[in-house]
Design a protein around this motif. Structure first.
Motif, PDB file in Angstrom:
ATOM      1  N   SER A   8     -11.168  48.990  27.640  1.00 19.81           N
ATOM      2  CA  SER A   8     -11.600  50.039  28.554  1.00 19.81           C
ATOM      3  C   SER A   8     -12.590  50.960  27.854  1.00 19.81           C
ATOM      4  O   SER A   8     -12.625  51.048  26.627  1.00 19.81           O
ATOM      5  CB  SER A   8     -10.402  50.832  29.072  1.00 19.81           C
ATOM      6  OG  SER A   8      -9.714  51.438  27.993  1.00 19.81           O
ATOM      7  N   TYR A   9     -13.376  51.685  28.660  1.00 15.00           N
ATOM      8  CA  TYR A   9     -14.402  52.584  28.120  1.00 15.00           C
ATOM      9  C   TYR A   9     -14.054  54.017  28.496  1.00 15.00           C
ATOM     10  O   TYR A   9     -13.728  54.308  29.649  1.00 15.00           O
ATOM     11  CB  TYR A   9     -15.771  52.204  28.675  1.00 15.00           C
ATOM     12  CG  TYR A   9     -16.875  53.179  28.309  1.00 15.00           C
ATOM     13  CD1 TYR A   9     -17.268  53.342  26.989  1.00 15.00           C
ATOM     14  CD2 TYR A   9     -17.514  53.931  29.297  1.00 15.00           C
ATOM     15  CE1 TYR A   9     -18.269  54.236  26.650  1.00 15.00           C
ATOM     16  CE2 TYR A   9     -18.520  54.817  28.964  1.00 15.00           C
ATOM     17  CZ  TYR A   9     -18.895  54.969  27.649  1.00 15.00           C
ATOM     18  OH  TYR A   9     -19.892  55.855  27.310  1.00 15.00           O
ATOM     19  N   PRO A  11     -15.695  57.536  28.754  1.00 15.02           N
ATOM     20  CA  PRO A  11     -16.977  58.248  28.699  1.00 15.02           C
ATOM     21  C   PRO A  11     -16.840  59.640  28.112  1.00 15.02           C
ATOM     22  O   PRO A  11     -15.904  60.381  28.439  1.00 15.02           O
ATOM     23  CB  PRO A  11     -17.392  58.302  30.180  1.00 15.02           C
ATOM     24  CG  PRO A  11     -16.117  58.212  30.940  1.00 15.02           C
ATOM     25  CD  PRO A  11     -15.189  57.362  30.118  1.00 15.02           C
ATOM     26  N   HIS A  17     -20.277  58.209  20.507  1.00 11.49           N
ATOM     27  CA  HIS A  17     -20.798  57.612  21.737  1.00 11.49           C
ATOM     28  C   HIS A  17     -22.322  57.468  21.688  1.00 11.49           C
ATOM     29  O   HIS A  17     -22.883  56.532  22.275  1.00 11.49           O
ATOM     30  CB  HIS A  17     -20.414  58.468  22.949  1.00 11.49           C
ATOM     31  CG  HIS A  17     -18.995  58.274  23.396  1.00 11.49           C
ATOM     32  ND1 HIS A  17     -17.925  58.845  22.736  1.00 11.49           N
ATOM     33  CD2 HIS A  17     -18.470  57.579  24.437  1.00 11.49           C
ATOM     34  CE1 HIS A  17     -16.807  58.521  23.355  1.00 11.49           C
ATOM     35  NE2 HIS A  17     -17.105  57.754  24.383  1.00 11.49           N
ATOM     36  N   THR A 125     -14.370  49.676  21.639  1.00 13.33           N
ATOM     37  CA  THR A 125     -14.515  49.464  23.078  1.00 13.33           C
ATOM     38  C   THR A 125     -14.390  50.770  23.863  1.00 13.33           C
ATOM     39  O   THR A 125     -14.978  50.901  24.939  1.00 13.33           O
ATOM     40  CB  THR A 125     -13.446  48.471  23.581  1.00 13.33           C
ATOM     41  OG1 THR A 125     -12.140  48.965  23.277  1.00 13.33           O
ATOM     42  CG2 THR A 125     -13.637  47.118  22.918  1.00 13.33           C
ATOM     43  N   THR A 127     -15.566  53.663  22.931  1.00 14.97           N
ATOM     44  CA  THR A 127     -16.770  54.478  22.747  1.00 14.97           C
ATOM     45  C   THR A 127     -18.060  53.727  23.055  1.00 14.97           C
ATOM     46  O   THR A 127     -19.138  54.298  22.910  1.00 14.97           O
ATOM     47  CB  THR A 127     -16.840  54.988  21.299  1.00 14.97           C
ATOM     48  OG1 THR A 127     -16.834  53.882  20.386  1.00 14.97           O
ATOM     49  CG2 THR A 127     -15.665  55.897  20.991  1.00 14.97           C
ATOM     50  N   THR A 128     -17.956  52.474  23.482  1.00 15.42           N
ATOM     51  CA  THR A 128     -19.147  51.669  23.776  1.00 15.42           C
ATOM     52  C   THR A 128     -18.975  51.008  25.140  1.00 15.42           C
ATOM     53  O   THR A 128     -18.009  50.279  25.344  1.00 15.42           O
ATOM     54  CB  THR A 128     -19.365  50.584  22.702  1.00 15.42           C
ATOM     55  OG1 THR A 128     -19.259  51.163  21.404  1.00 15.42           O
ATOM     56  CG2 THR A 128     -20.735  49.955  22.849  1.00 15.42           C
ATOM     57  N   SER A 129     -19.895  51.258  26.044  1.00 14.09           N
ATOM     58  CA  SER A 129     -19.810  50.660  27.370  1.00 14.09           C
ATOM     59  C   SER A 129     -20.064  49.163  27.286  1.00 14.09           C
ATOM     60  O   SER A 129     -20.691  48.682  26.322  1.00 14.09           O
ATOM     61  CB  SER A 129     -20.825  51.319  28.304  1.00 14.09           C
ATOM     62  OG  SER A 129     -22.144  51.008  27.888  1.00 14.09           O
ATOM     63  N   PRO A 130     -19.609  48.381  28.278  1.00 11.67           N
ATOM     64  CA  PRO A 130     -19.837  46.926  28.243  1.00 11.67           C
ATOM     65  C   PRO A 130     -21.313  46.544  28.155  1.00 11.67           C
ATOM     66  O   PRO A 130     -21.668  45.577  27.477  1.00 11.67           O
ATOM     67  CB  PRO A 130     -19.221  46.454  29.562  1.00 11.67           C
ATOM     68  CG  PRO A 130     -18.172  47.468  29.875  1.00 11.67           C
ATOM     69  CD  PRO A 130     -18.732  48.768  29.390  1.00 11.67           C
ATOM     70  N   GLU A 132     -23.788  48.359  26.770  1.00  9.21           N
ATOM     71  CA  GLU A 132     -24.226  48.646  25.401  1.00  9.21           C
ATOM     72  C   GLU A 132     -23.669  47.620  24.421  1.00  9.21           C
ATOM     73  O   GLU A 132     -24.354  47.222  23.465  1.00  9.21           O
ATOM     74  CB  GLU A 132     -23.785  50.054  24.997  1.00  9.21           C
ATOM     75  CG  GLU A 132     -24.479  51.167  25.758  1.00  9.21           C
ATOM     76  CD  GLU A 132     -23.932  52.526  25.389  1.00  9.21           C
ATOM     77  OE1 GLU A 132     -22.822  52.563  24.800  1.00  9.21           O
ATOM     78  OE2 GLU A 132     -24.580  53.534  25.686  1.00  9.21           O
ATOM     79  N   SER A 159     -19.302  40.572  27.073  1.00  7.52           N
ATOM     80  CA  SER A 159     -19.202  41.865  27.749  1.00  7.52           C
ATOM     81  C   SER A 159     -18.443  41.752  29.063  1.00  7.52           C
ATOM     82  O   SER A 159     -17.651  42.640  29.406  1.00  7.52           O
ATOM     83  CB  SER A 159     -20.596  42.438  27.995  1.00  7.52           C
ATOM     84  OG  SER A 159     -21.336  41.597  28.882  1.00  7.52           O
ATOM     85  N   ARG A 163     -15.047  43.624  30.005  1.00  6.68           N
ATOM     86  CA  ARG A 163     -15.055  44.473  31.198  1.00  6.68           C
ATOM     87  C   ARG A 163     -13.907  44.138  32.142  1.00  6.68           C
ATOM     88  O   ARG A 163     -13.352  45.029  32.806  1.00  6.68           O
ATOM     89  CB  ARG A 163     -16.400  44.297  31.932  1.00  6.68           C
ATOM     90  CG  ARG A 163     -16.459  44.882  33.330  1.00  6.68           C
ATOM     91  CD  ARG A 163     -16.239  46.384  33.317  1.00  6.68           C
ATOM     92  NE  ARG A 163     -16.198  46.929  34.646  1.00  6.68           N
ATOM     93  CZ  ARG A 163     -15.131  46.954  35.438  1.00  6.68           C
ATOM     94  NH1 ARG A 163     -13.986  46.453  34.984  1.00  6.68           N
ATOM     95  NH2 ARG A 163     -15.178  47.473  36.642  1.00  6.68           N
TER      96      ARG A 163
END
Length: 276
Positions: A8-9, A11, A17, A125, A127-130, A132, A159, A163
């Motif tokens: 999970s991400y 934000p 980040h 994961t 701190t990093t979006s799918p 990115e 990714s 996700r």
């Protein structure tokens, strides 16, 4: 099951980040290498790795409980590994029944190593979006394009898999609740009966996974997705001073662990020489 953090991400506007995804992936890999570099029975190296995770979590502004909850996914594997060491390690002095001091230390060593690795991967994961993460993997594997390796497709698969972990967890939770409402029992009986009771959950989950994959493929096809051919990025990745600080931080961790290993090795040699 909704509390599982891995995949999970979270934000937030933080130092971590804003780091380049490529640097974060390399830092995560270097951190895992540092965990594996810790010598047997030397838990001070694990303390240094734990301090690294705590500092990174504070800087990332991710709640500690959110990171710790990632251990839920591997709790059975951790306990199973510890039990194997406790009951099948015959070295050392027997403390109780067949449990030895060496087996107890090895069990704690394995548990600490697995937990620290999962915490580091979860922080990546979170701190990093799918998107990115996919761009970072593709950027690191870019040299493989010279040998015709499908770098973009591989990064996209990774990714998408990350996700869909939270999505599948939510789907599993809904199916279990629906089956319980119909009278299903997942908590009573022996381990074989409970495993058999999960069949009504696994089959709908498998069908739902195939349906989601088919819908995603149709959506990509309707938007004329054609892989990495002639594709451009909305955001271009750039290395900044944040990435340099992160690399130096993890490099210091590795140097410190190597120094501790050498210190313990020299201390052991000194004790042997003194005994002789």
């Amino acid at each position: 099951m909704r509390d599982v953090a891995f995949g999970s991400y979270f934000p937030a506007e933080s130092f971590v980040h804003k780091m380049d995804a490529r640097a974060k992936i390399l830092i995560a890999i270097a951190y895992m290498v540092a965990v594996f570099l810790v010598s047997a029975f030397h838990f001070l190296g694990f303390a240094a790795c734990l301090l690294f995770v705590i500092i990174a979590t504070c800087v990332s502004k991710v709640p500690f409980l959110r990171v710790i909850k990632s251990i839920k996914t591997i709790i059975f594997f951790v306990l199973f590994s510890a039990i194997l060491q406790l009951f099948f390690n015959k070295q050392g002095t027997v403390l109780w029944w067949i449990i030895t001091d060496v087996g107890l230390i090895n069990a704690g060593f394995i548990v600490a190593r697995i937990v620290l690795i999962v915490l580091g991967a979860s922080l990546l994961t979170l701190t990093t979006s799918p998107v990115e993460l996919a761009d970072g993997i593709e950027g690191l594997l870019y040299p493989l394009k010279w040998i015709k390796f499908p770098v973009h497709e591989f990064a996209l698969i990774m990714s998408i898999a990350l996700r869909f972990i939270p999505t599948l967890i939510d789907e599993t939770d809904r199916i279990i609740k629906a089956q319980k409402a119909r009278g299903a029992d997942f908590e009573s009986g022996n381990i074989f009966k409970r495993a058999k009771a999960l069949i009504p959950v696994l089959i709908p989950l498998l069908i739902s996974s195939f349906r989601r994959a088919d819908e995603l493929a149709d959506a990509m096809d309707s938007r004329c997705y054609a892989g990495s051919k002639n594709r451009t990025r909305y955001k271009k990745m750039k290395l900044t001073f944040r990435d340099l600080i992160g690399v130096l931080f993890v490099a210091g961790l590795i140097v410190g662990i190597v120094y501790l290993n050498g210190f313990y090795a020299l201390s052991g040699l000194a004790e042997i020489a003194g005994a002789l």
